[in-house]
Write a protein that holds these residues in place. Structure first.
Motif, PDB file in Angstrom:
ATOM      1  N   ILE A 168       0.831  -1.203   0.000  1.00 21.48           N
ATOM      2  CA  ILE A 168       0.000   0.000   0.000  1.00 21.48           C
ATOM      3  C   ILE A 168       0.868   1.256   0.000  1.00 21.48           C
ATOM      4  N   GLU A 169       1.986   1.259   0.821  1.00 24.98           N
ATOM      5  CA  GLU A 169       2.830   2.437   0.951  1.00 24.98           C
ATOM      6  C   GLU A 169       3.682   2.688  -0.295  1.00 24.98           C
ATOM      7  N   VAL A 170       4.004   1.614  -1.020  1.00 25.28           N
ATOM      8  CA  VAL A 170       4.903   1.792  -2.161  1.00 25.28           C
ATOM      9  C   VAL A 170       4.165   2.261  -3.405  1.00 25.28           C
ATOM     10  N   LYS A 171       2.796   2.147  -3.403  1.00 22.18           N
ATOM     11  CA  LYS A 171       2.038   2.519  -4.591  1.00 22.18           C
ATOM     12  C   LYS A 171       2.211   3.993  -4.964  1.00 22.18           C
ATOM     13  N   GLU A 175       3.934   5.382  -8.316  1.00 22.39           N
ATOM     14  CA  GLU A 175       3.230   6.284  -9.225  1.00 22.39           C
ATOM     15  C   GLU A 175       4.063   7.529  -9.512  1.00 22.39           C
ATOM     16  N   VAL A 176       4.674   8.049  -8.450  1.00 25.90           N
ATOM     17  CA  VAL A 176       5.528   9.231  -8.657  1.00 25.90           C
ATOM     18  C   VAL A 176       6.718   8.905  -9.539  1.00 25.90           C
ATOM     19  N   LEU A 177       7.381   7.767  -9.271  1.00 23.74           N
ATOM     20  CA  LEU A 177       8.558   7.390 -10.074  1.00 23.74           C
ATOM     21  C   LEU A 177       8.187   7.162 -11.530  1.00 23.74           C
ATOM     22  N   VAL A 178       7.097   6.375 -11.734  1.00 20.05           N
ATOM     23  CA  VAL A 178       6.682   6.100 -13.121  1.00 20.05           C
ATOM     24  C   VAL A 178       6.251   7.378 -13.810  1.00 20.05           C
ATOM     25  N   GLY A 179       5.474   8.221 -13.074  1.00 19.60           N
ATOM     26  CA  GLY A 179       5.047   9.484 -13.687  1.00 19.60           C
ATOM     27  C   GLY A 179       6.220  10.377 -14.061  1.00 19.60           C
TER      28      GLY A 179
END
Length: 376
Positions: A168-171, A175-179
């Motif tokens: 849950i915490e890594v999502k 998302e930030v890294l992929v974005g």
């Protein structure tokens, strides 16, 4: 360190600057050298002495005579006020701390960040200790402080999943890294497309500039050929005018020379003829060859005739002198004996023979003289 007190003994005006002070006792020196830590260094104010404004420092040429300013009460009062103001500013000056002030609603809390934790209490533990060391020795390095363990250890058990769930915490982080990655990739692609468009515009501009430059070179070359052709035609026209002028001058000079030399040739020939440059070869041969030979032969013949005449004159002179001598002698005595008569008769024919020979020689000389006169 230079003392901050005023000199009590002033030097004479004709002597260089000097400093004198009253003798005093030295302060007691500690046994060890004092070592300051970071906190004490920040708290202790530093007093710096500026030698550029110190009146005791001589400035300028040190070889020249320095005349110190007179120490009047007014000057001393001003200096004393300046020192008191400087001391007052240093006293009221506060050294700012390294940590900024906390924001509104918060406060600073002192937290132990050392390697070993210790119990914090209001009472400082004091322990007396004595040690005898040699005199004037450096202080040994301070040993590493390891405080004694105090209090009770307390532990807390945290089970798996109590603090946070990794999935849950890594999502949001993913998302930030992929974005950010996708955004960076899109930016790079847009940058590459923009660079490609810039390069295409640059190539088109370079081709247009090269074409314009080639056209400019062609026009410059055409202009250069036209200017060279114009200059060459101008030079040819000038050369043609020069040759025409030179031809006209030559024709005028030839006509003037013909008019001027019309009467000159006959006079020159006449002068040359009179000077002997034009002559008859036979006449010149007679004058240069025959006449000198003839004159030499005539001169030789005359010399021979003169020589004959001289010889004849000498013979005549000898005969005349001889006869004069004979006639001037007294007659010989008569012969006494008849025997000597035939001798006298013999001598007479000899004398007569000699006289006849002399007469014959004179006659021959006269005949030669007459022949010579006729030849001349």
């Amino acid at each position: 360190m230079v003392p901050a007190r005023e000199p009590e003994l002033a030097a004479p005006a004709d002597l260089p600057y000097s400093f004198c002070s009253q003798p005093r006792s030295l302060a007691s020196r500690p046994k060890y050298r004092r070592q300051f830590n970071a906190a004490e260094t920040e708290k202790v104010p530093l007093h710096h002495c500026n030698i550029m404004i110190d009146p005791r420092v001589v400035r300028g040429n040190v070889l020249s005579v320095h005349h110190p300013q007179p120490s009047t009460p007014e000057v001393k009062r001003q200096r004393r006020a300046q020192k008191q103001g400087l001391a007052r500013r240093l006293t009221h000056e506060k050294i700012p701390t390294g940590t900024p002030e906390p924001v509104e609603g918060r406060e600073h809390v002192y937290v132990q960040t050392e390697l070993y934790l210790e119990e914090i209490s209001d009472r400082v533990i004091e322990v007396d200790g004595e040690c005898q060391t040699d005199e004037f020795l450096d202080r040994p390095p301070t040993p590493l402080f390891i405080p004694a363990k105090t209090g009770k250890d307390v532990a807390t058990q945290i089970e798996e999943g109590e603090l946070f769930d990794f999935d849950i915490e890594v999502k949001p982080i993913l998302e930030v890294l992929v974005g950010k990655t996708v955004e960076q990739a899109l930016l790079e692609v847009m940058e590459e497309e923009e660079l490609a468009q810039l390069w295409s515009h640059q190539r088109a501009f370079a081709e247009l500039r090269n074409a314009e430059f080639a056209e400019l070179q062609r026009l410059e070359e055409q202009d250069r050929r036209i200017r060279e052709e114009k200059e060459r035609r101008r030079l040819e026209h000038l050369e043609k005018l020069r040759k025409q002028k030179e031809t006209a001058e030559k024709i005028a000079a030839r006509a003037f020379a013909q008019r001027y030399l019309a009467d000159l040739i006959p006079s020159v020939f006449s002068n040359l003829h009179e000077s002997g440059f034009f002559y008859d070869p036979i006449e010149r041969d007679i004058e240069t060859q025959f006449f000198p030979w003839l004159m030499s032969e005539v001169e030789e013949t005359l010399q021979k005739k003169v020589l004959g005449r001289v010889m004849l004159d000498s013979l005549i002179r000898m005969v005349v002198e001889k006869r004069l001598d004979e006639f001037s002698r007294p007659p010989p005595p008569p012969p006494e004996a008849p025997v000597e008569e035939p001798r006298a008769t013999d001598a007479a024919p000899q004398v007569s023979a000699e006289a006849d020979a002399d007469d014959q020689a004179v006659e021959e000389g006269e005949e030669e003289g007459e022949e010579g006169g006729e030849g001349e």
